[in-house]
Design an enzyme around this catalytic site. Structure first.
Site, PDB file in Angstrom:
ATOM      1  CD  GLN A  74     -17.128  25.994 -26.899  1.00  0.00           C
ATOM      2  OE1 GLN A  74     -17.552  27.450 -27.037  1.00  0.00           O
ATOM      3  NE2 GLN A  74     -16.661  26.835 -25.275  1.00  0.00           N
ATOM      4  CG  ASP A 106     -12.731  19.993 -25.051  1.00  0.00           C
ATOM      5  OD1 ASP A 106     -11.204  19.749 -24.565  1.00  0.00           O
ATOM      6  OD2 ASP A 106     -12.432  21.695 -23.747  1.00  0.00           O
ATOM      7  CB  THR A 121     -21.938  23.639 -26.123  1.00  0.00           C
ATOM      8  OG1 THR A 121     -20.726  25.186 -25.866  1.00  0.00           O
ATOM      9  CG2 THR A 121     -21.240  22.888 -26.844  1.00  0.00           C
ATOM     10  CD1 TRP A 155     -15.585  21.058 -19.009  1.00  0.00           C
ATOM     11  CD2 TRP A 155     -17.369  19.400 -19.505  1.00  0.00           C
ATOM     12  NE1 TRP A 155     -17.194  21.529 -19.167  1.00  0.00           N
ATOM     13  CE2 TRP A 155     -17.932  21.116 -20.190  1.00  0.00           C
ATOM     14  CE3 TRP A 155     -18.360  18.492 -19.991  1.00  0.00           C
ATOM     15  CZ2 TRP A 155     -18.814  20.717 -19.932  1.00  0.00           C
ATOM     16  CZ3 TRP A 155     -19.468  18.970 -20.825  1.00  0.00           C
ATOM     17  CH2 TRP A 155     -19.917  20.015 -20.526  1.00  0.00           C
ATOM     18  NE  ARG A 167      -9.742  20.923 -22.584  1.00  0.00           N
ATOM     19  CZ  ARG A 167      -9.466  22.660 -22.774  1.00  0.00           C
ATOM     20  NH1 ARG A 167      -8.678  23.646 -22.423  1.00  0.00           N
ATOM     21  NH2 ARG A 167     -10.110  23.000 -23.144  1.00  0.00           N
ATOM     22  CG  ASP A 175     -16.765  21.267 -27.519  1.00  0.00           C
ATOM     23  OD1 ASP A 175     -15.690  20.723 -26.955  1.00  0.00           O
ATOM     24  OD2 ASP A 175     -17.561  22.695 -26.593  1.00  0.00           O
TER      25      ASP A 175
END
Length: 587
Positions: free
Chosen positions: A394, A446, A365, A502, A500, A417
């Protein structure tokens, strides 16, 4: 008030009204007509030659468009006879400008170019001016820039001050005094001064005049015979594909010289034409794909920033998509990256977490980012940061680790991401405060995630597919992501969670945000770990819209009181020990 000053101010007021009218968005055009010292030059084979007009757009905001029609080898006569002037004047509209600079080729003896000062040269300049004014435009007359001639007795021939051929074994001995070459001695001993007609016609017609010869003469004389070579096309043999045999050219500017002379010109233009002054900008570096800047790539500009410079280094990015994997090193501090036109300056790359490096290893990532900002005190304005990998997992568009980073009117495009305000998870402190104002951020899963402390002011968060707006990994006791007066939107049919965790202690706060119907009633997700519900610090206050209904929210989210919401101002969230104030207001 003299008639000339009144005339110039009248032109200025008309143009200012055009530029600032609420209903008029058309930029003013500055046309340029002249010769090779002003003209746009090709960039193939790393050609170093540039006309100063080619670089002028890097000194104006997007309110002013430069349309350069200057051509190598043209005089005022040949420019007219070849139909080039007709092509320009047919495009001029009220409020536009025409910069007129001839002389280098008018003084040459060739019949298709030659004009006489006080006679045919003046007549051509009058025509340019009168026809421009008849169209509602403003002519700006200039005389020729100086040649870099430190030879006491220069040879009077075509290109005597230009390119060196193979037959030339030695160069003339240079002195310390710059010798003017635009004042010629006729056979009868009289003088032909090609610097005076632009000045005389400007005075006669009450139009702006810029004495470019004097400006460039003084600047190059101050540099002297050695340093002044750095402005012109002096190239050593076997160092450049466009001049393999080398070049000694005292007439034509190189990239650096074009930028310098354009900078001198624009300041003089601002004095001669006050209406243009508010739209003039000076940047340390300009990046442009068309050769009108110092560099073709953003990475070149990043690398050129002096290490640990105490004052800001400003970099203008001209419109275009720059496909580069960018790294701003930690030592390149105090950089300000500015888009010439918001939304049209795109920094893009297409790595994803599964992309393989040179050793066949997945980059992961963090390794997928299109751009990395490690340096402190970085600012971006109007830039688009994009990851073009698509929906492949990602794929980061921007990774920010430096402290005191500011992003204004920027766009962050990607999927999973997208934006990675990294901070530093290993040192026990985030070490990164980041401020985002009037930005657009899009993604799927995310797409805002990381350890840093961030304040998002008046931003738009757009969900492209079912997912999570945030995945904070805030360190215990620190502030994570604060969204103030933001809009949460989504593609049709998409359902979204506000966030949420991580990592445990994730902290996300939404204040006074407009939440679309895409936001799920429960609002938040625990990432499948009940333990996160006891550590995550998720808060809401004063939000509106269909997605702001808190009646079905998860039990572990905190609804702030008005007094508690006041703890999340820009100053309190980002101020730190150094009292950092990135925003002019805290709305």
């Amino acid at each position: 008030m003299t008639k000339k000053i009144f005339s110039i101010l009248a032109f200025a007021l008309v143009t200012l009204a055009v530029l600032t009218s609420a209903g008029e968005k058309k930029p003013v055009t500055v046309f340029m007509i002249g010769d090779s010292t002003m003209a746009n030059k090709p960039t193939e084979n790393d050609n170093q030659e540039r006309g100063w007009g080619q670089m002028l757009s890097g000194y104006f905001t997007s309110d002013v468009v430069i349309d350069n029609h200057a051509v190598n080898g043209r005089s005022s006569l040949s420019f007219i006879n070849e139909g080039r002037w007709d092509a320009v004047i047919n495009k001029v509209q009220p409020g536009d400008y025409v910069i007129i600079q001839f002389g280098h080729n008018d003084e040459k003896p060739k019949a298709d170019r030659h004009t006489e000062p006080g006679s045919t040269f003046d007549d051509n300049l009058r025509r340019f001016c009168r026809e421009t004014m008849a169209k509602g435009g403003t002519p700006i007359l200039m005389n020729a820039i100086v040649r870099r001639n430190f030879i006491p007795n220069p040879v009077d021939k075509d290109d005597a001050f230009g390119k060196t051929d193979e037959k030339e074994k030695t160069s003339p001995v240079e002195g310390d005094t710059l010798v003017e070459t635009h004042i010629l001695t006729r056979a009868d001993g009289s003088k032909a001064n090609y610097l005076l007609p632009p000045m005389n016609v400007a005075r006669e017609l009450n139009v702006p005049f810029v004495d470019m010869n004097r400006i460039t003469h003084d600047y190059i004389q101050q540099l002297g015979p050695v340093e002044s070579k750095k402005l012109f096309c002096w190239i050593e043999p076997n160092t450049n594909l466009a001049a393999v045999k080398g070049r000694k050219d005292n007439t034509h500017l190189n990239i650096h010289g074009g930028r310098i002379i354009a900078g001198l010109a624009v300041d003089a233009i601002g004095e001669a034409v006050p209406a243009l002054r508010p739209f003039i900008r000076h940047y340390d570096y300009v990046v442009a794909k068309d050769g009108s800047g110092d560099f073709f790539s953003v990475q070149e500009a990043f690398d050129a920033v002096p290490d640990f410079r105490k004052v800001p280094t400003t970099i203008l990015v001209q419109p275009g998509e720059y496909t580069e994997k960018l790294v701003l090193a930690e030592s390149k501090q105090n950089v300000r990256l500015v888009a010439k036109e918001e939304g049209r300056c795109v920094l893009a790359y297409g790595d994803c977490a599964k992309t393989l490096n040179n050793f066949g290893e997945e980059v992961g990532t963090s390794g997928s980012s299109s751009c990395y900002i490690y340096a402190p005190d970085f600012t971006a304005e109007g830039i688009t940061f994009s990851n073009t990998a698509g929906r492949v997992g990602q794929a980061v568009a921007l990774f920010v680790k430096g402290d005191r980073a500011v992003f204004r009117r920027c766009r962050f495009l990607g999927n999973q991401d997208t934006l990675y305000p990294h901070g530093d998870s290993n040192s026990g402190t985030s070490q990164s405060r980041q401020y985002y104002e009037d930005c657009y951020i899009e993604g799927t899963v995310d797409f805002i995630f990381g350890w840093a402390t961030c304040y998002f002011n008046r931003c738009t968060l757009h969900m492209l597919a079912d997912g999570y707006y945030t995945a904070a990994s805030t360190l215990e006791g620190q502030t994570g992501f604060v969204f103030n007066n933001c809009k949460l939107t989504a593609d049709e049919g998409v359902k979204s969670y506000l966030g949420r965790p991580w990592r445990p202690y994730a902290n996300v706060v939404y204040l006074n945000c407009e939440m679309g119907a895409n936001v799920r009633p429960e609002g938040w997700h625990n990432w499948g770990k009940a333990s996160n519900e006891t550590t995550a610090r998720y808060c809401e206050y004063g939000n509106t819209g269909a997605g702001a209904d808190t009646s079905a929210r998860v039990k572990w989210v905190r609804m702030l009181t008005k007094a508690e919401s006041q703890l999340y101002t820009v100053e309190k969230v980002l101020g730190g020990n150094d009292n950092w104030k990135p925003a002019s207001s805290d709305k």
